[in-house]
Write a protein that holds these residues in place. Sequence first.
Motif, PDB file in Angstrom:
ATOM      1  N   CYS A  24     -32.900 -20.543  16.514  1.00  0.00           N
ATOM      2  CA  CYS A  24     -33.371 -21.622  17.398  1.00  0.00           C
ATOM      3  C   CYS A  24     -34.890 -21.751  17.392  1.00  0.00           C
ATOM      4  CB  CYS A  24     -32.850 -21.418  18.810  1.00  0.00           C
ATOM      5  SG  CYS A  24     -33.303 -19.830  19.510  1.00  0.00           S
ATOM      6  N   THR A  25     -35.592 -20.767  16.849  1.00  0.00           N
ATOM      7  CA  THR A  25     -37.050 -20.892  16.775  1.00  0.00           C
ATOM      8  C   THR A  25     -37.564 -20.286  15.475  1.00  0.00           C
ATOM      9  OG1 THR A  25     -39.161 -20.181  17.723  1.00  0.00           O
ATOM     10  CG2 THR A  25     -37.248 -18.820  18.242  1.00  0.00           C
ATOM     11  N   ASN A  74     -28.551 -20.204  19.775  1.00  0.00           N
ATOM     12  CA  ASN A  74     -28.625 -20.938  18.508  1.00  0.00           C
ATOM     13  C   ASN A  74     -28.147 -22.380  18.623  1.00  0.00           C
ATOM     14  OD1 ASN A  74     -30.003 -18.995  17.175  1.00  0.00           O
ATOM     15  ND2 ASN A  74     -28.198 -18.064  16.206  1.00  0.00           N
ATOM     16  N   GLN A  75     -27.558 -22.705  19.785  1.00  0.00           N
ATOM     17  CA  GLN A  75     -27.256 -24.118  20.104  1.00  0.00           C
ATOM     18  C   GLN A  75     -28.426 -24.710  20.901  1.00  0.00           C
ATOM     19  OE1 GLN A  75     -24.292 -25.744  19.428  1.00  0.00           O
ATOM     20  NE2 GLN A  75     -23.576 -23.931  18.332  1.00  0.00           N
ATOM     21  N   TYR A  76     -29.534 -24.011  20.958  1.00  0.00           N
ATOM     22  CA  TYR A  76     -30.768 -24.456  21.633  1.00  0.00           C
ATOM     23  C   TYR A  76     -30.700 -24.396  23.156  1.00  0.00           C
ATOM     24  CZ  TYR A  76     -32.151 -25.834  17.000  1.00  0.00           C
ATOM     25  OH  TYR A  76     -32.451 -25.813  15.681  1.00  0.00           O
ATOM     26  N   GLU A  77     -29.754 -23.651  23.700  1.00  0.00           N
ATOM     27  CA  GLU A  77     -29.718 -23.529  25.165  1.00  0.00           C
ATOM     28  C   GLU A  77     -30.892 -22.651  25.624  1.00  0.00           C
ATOM     29  OE1 GLU A  77     -25.893 -22.641  26.799  1.00  0.00           O
ATOM     30  OE2 GLU A  77     -26.701 -22.415  28.823  1.00  0.00           O
ATOM     31  N   ALA A 216     -38.943 -30.691  23.104  1.00  0.00           N
ATOM     32  CA  ALA A 216     -38.068 -29.797  22.342  1.00  0.00           C
ATOM     33  C   ALA A 216     -36.600 -30.021  22.722  1.00  0.00           C
ATOM     34  CB  ALA A 216     -38.467 -28.356  22.622  1.00  0.00           C
ATOM     35  N   ARG A 217     -35.732 -29.641  21.762  1.00  0.00           N
ATOM     36  CA  ARG A 217     -34.301 -29.829  21.954  1.00  0.00           C
ATOM     37  C   ARG A 217     -33.750 -29.062  23.149  1.00  0.00           C
ATOM     38  NH1 ARG A 217     -30.230 -29.243  16.876  1.00  0.00           N
ATOM     39  NH2 ARG A 217     -28.567 -29.464  18.407  1.00  0.00           N
ATOM     40  N   ASN A 218     -34.306 -27.871  23.380  1.00  0.00           N
ATOM     41  CA  ASN A 218     -33.773 -27.073  24.498  1.00  0.00           C
ATOM     42  C   ASN A 218     -33.993 -27.774  25.845  1.00  0.00           C
ATOM     43  OD1 ASN A 218     -36.489 -26.602  24.340  1.00  0.00           O
ATOM     44  ND2 ASN A 218     -36.375 -24.404  24.570  1.00  0.00           N
ATOM     45  N   ASP A 221     -31.703 -31.431  25.490  1.00  0.00           N
ATOM     46  CA  ASP A 221     -30.246 -31.283  25.473  1.00  0.00           C
ATOM     47  C   ASP A 221     -29.689 -30.568  26.696  1.00  0.00           C
ATOM     48  OD1 ASP A 221     -30.453 -32.432  23.036  1.00  0.00           O
ATOM     49  OD2 ASP A 221     -29.753 -30.719  21.860  1.00  0.00           O
TER      50      ASP A 221
END
Length: 300
Positions: A24-25, A74-77, A216-218, A221
Amino acid sequence: MYNTHSEGNKIRKVYLYFKSSLTCTEHPGERSAITNEIFFRLLGIAADRRVTEPDIILSANDIDRLTKALERLNQYEPVQYITGITEFDGLPIHVRPGVLIPRQETEELVQWVSGHLKDQVNERIRHGTILDVGTGSGCIAIALASKFRGNRIKACDISEVSLEVAKHNALLNKVDINFFVCDLMEDNASELLPSSLGCIVSNPPYVTESDKSEMARNVLDYEPGGALFVPENDPLIFYRQIAKKAFDWLLPGGFVFLEINEKLSGETMGLFKSHGFTDIACRRDINNKDRFIRARKPEK
Ligand code: GLN
């Protein structure tokens, strides 16, 4: 992850596996920080102990929890939603999906408010009631309550989920705060009396559609859109309501402190000026962006 041989379940190996599996990063420093946080919060093992006792054997249950955390990361949570906890101004603050994760910049807002209140010569304002509008996790109200134990602290939010978490956080930090539901956009019905507050603090939604491309996606989302976003064609929608209401709720000489969109500092200051506020000041955050404003209701 590992699950057959206990040798493979030694913390040193699992740690390295976890860190290298984080996709994720891209930043190695961030990968280490996230891995440390997960190991500390989920397993109760801090980095120093992990280093001095690299042969600790993790249980199947530990491995299972780490595997699930890795999948979510890894799902950006955000890591804070996985651990359920973060820190704000040195205080533990619980968070969960639906509640905005406290930001570091907002700690600077709390510091500005507290420095200003401590130096305040007007006693009614210095010891007056403080209101946090749109409290979310309760972080601003709780940090101020822990610094100003003599003041009454109130905090409101439109979200019942947030208020539930905020109440829990106040208990956790042993501070007394009067929480209430409040829709800032409603013009009538208020829990507050005119001229009853010394200080109003708020970090309302201020991110526009066009700012989204930089986010950012985190955040996009997972974090609550209602706490973040404003219409492109009316980005100061909440500030206008705050200016209107604050002028009514504040004692003469009382203050408003706000976190703002760095691209709209001039407009936001102008808005407060047009509502009759004086002594309007802007302050930059640690990233050198116009991030906060302060305004005062005139004495007369
Ligand atoms: N600074 C926050 C972010 O970029 C936004 C906070 C807010 O909208 N009040 O995620």
